[in-house]
Design an enzyme around this catalytic site. Structure first.
Site, short mmCIF file in Angstrom:
data_model
loop_
_atom_site.label_atom_id
_atom_site.label_comp_id
_atom_site.label_asym_id
_atom_site.label_seq_id
_atom_site.Cartn_x
_atom_site.Cartn_y
_atom_site.Cartn_z
N ASP A 45 0.84 -1.21 0.00
CA ASP A 45 0.00 0.00 0.00
C ASP A 45 0.88 1.25 0.00
OD1 ASP A 45 0.89 -0.08 2.62
OD2 ASP A 45 -1.11 0.12 3.53
N SER A 46 2.20 1.07 0.07
CA SER A 46 3.14 2.17 -0.15
C SER A 46 2.93 2.76 -1.55
CB SER A 46 4.59 1.69 0.01
OG SER A 46 4.80 0.49 -0.70
N ASP A 84 -1.21 -6.27 -0.75
CA ASP A 84 -1.27 -5.62 0.56
C ASP A 84 -2.68 -5.08 0.79
OD1 ASP A 84 -0.16 -4.80 2.92
OD2 ASP A 84 0.96 -3.11 2.08
N GLU A 183 8.62 -4.42 11.04
CA GLU A 183 9.04 -3.10 10.56
C GLU A 183 9.47 -2.19 11.71
OE1 GLU A 183 6.50 -1.25 7.66
OE2 GLU A 183 7.55 0.68 7.80
O1 KIV Z 1 3.44 -1.18 1.74
C1 KIV Z 1 4.61 -1.58 1.81
O2 KIV Z 1 5.45 -1.30 0.96
C2 KIV Z 1 4.98 -2.37 2.97
C3 KIV Z 1 6.43 -2.75 3.13
C4 KIV Z 1 7.20 -1.60 3.61
C5 KIV Z 1 6.61 -3.94 3.98
O3 KIV Z 1 4.16 -2.70 3.76
#
Ligand code: KIV
Length: 276
Positions: A45-46, A84, A183
């Site tokens: 979700d980044s 995600d 994290e």
């Molecule tokens: O959304 C993402 O990129 C993440 C990673 C940092 C593990 O959750």
């Protein structure tokens, strides 16, 4: 490298070899990441921040996540692709959590989903796994709860907080999670969790003792510089290379150097005469 990895392959790697995971959100980068033999590709979700330009991860929707996950699975032949689950796609109810997790497999072709949280989301995790969908856990700094955590801060720094992280990790493994992202937690705590946890831990800002490591693709290649957390290692600065290429294009167009004859099409001279 083309042999597809499976969830049991990931679980069985624990204690035998280090695992790698990178994010990806589109077809061309997923092709590159997969070609390099990375074990897991997370459509994180980044995406909200590094691709869509939002200030945090909260705004991204299920439909956007599905759209990008499909682009990634169109490219991938080897890695396990994990979708995600975005903010509010699983928190409100167990039923919603299962239905949304199912969309990642049914509509986007992912093999698994990831969701943030420990004991509080255990009912959702159990129900998703019961539906036959593999789940990756995510503990420590969970960006979707940043407001509650008081910002993007290192977690588990007191004995009580570290114990809670360990309990959560064991509960997630017990519920059937195939791996757990840790994290932004102190390296010694991640090491203890990794030692006691039967499934692989994948660290980001959690030290070298984890079973594997994950980075955001845009951080690794230097495509996102709004802020660079301490735990990021930028292996290249691709935005500088892209800038160089764009400026060269601009200069060549403005000076008449591009396009050259080799980039142009010609036609029969008799046909040309008819319209002149
Ligand atoms: O959304 C993402 O990129 C993440 C990673 C940092 C593990 O959750």
């Amino acid at each position: 490298m083309n042999k597809p990895l499976t969830i049991p392959d990931i679980i069985n790697s624990k204690g035998k070899r280090k695992l790698t995971m990178l994010t990806s959100y589109d077809y061309p980068t997923a092709l590159i990441v997969d070609r390099c033999g990375i074990d897991m590709i997370l459509v994180g979700d980044s995406l909200a921040m590094v691709v869509l330009g939002h200030k945090d991860t909260l705004a991204v929707t299920m439909d956007q996540m599905i759209h990008h996950t499909k682009a990634v699975t169109n490219a991938v032949k080897h890695a396990v692709v994990i979708g995600d689950m975005p903010f509010m796609s699983y928190q409100a109810s167990v039923e919603q959590a299962v239905l949304n997790a199912g969309r990642f497999l049914k509509e986007a072709g992912a093999q698994a989903v990831k969701l943030e949280g420990g004991a509080t989301v255990l009912p959702q995790i159990k129900a998703i796994i019961n539906a036959g969908i593999p789940v990756q856990g995510h503990l420590g700094l969970t960006p979707q709860s940043a407001a509650q955590l008081g910002g993007f801060k290192v977690q588990g720094k007191t004995a009580d907080a570290a114990k809670k992280l360990l309990d959560d990790a064991l509960a997630l493994a017990d519920a059937g999670c195939f791996s757990i992202v840790l994290e932004a937690i102190p390296a010694p705590i991640a090491e203890v969790i990794t030692e006691k946890c039967p499934v692989p831990t994948i660290g980001i800002g959690a030290g070298a003792g984890c079973d594997g490591q994950v980075l955001v693709f845009h951080d690794l290649v230097g495509l996102f510089d709004r802020f660079v957390p301490k735990f990021v290692k930028q292996y290249t600065n691709i935005s500088k290379e892209i800038e160089k290429a764009i400026l060269e294009f601009k200069n060549e167009v403005e000076s008449g150097k591009f396009p050259g004859k080799e980039h142009s099409f010609t036609m029969n001279q008799e046909e040309l005469k008819k319209i002149k």
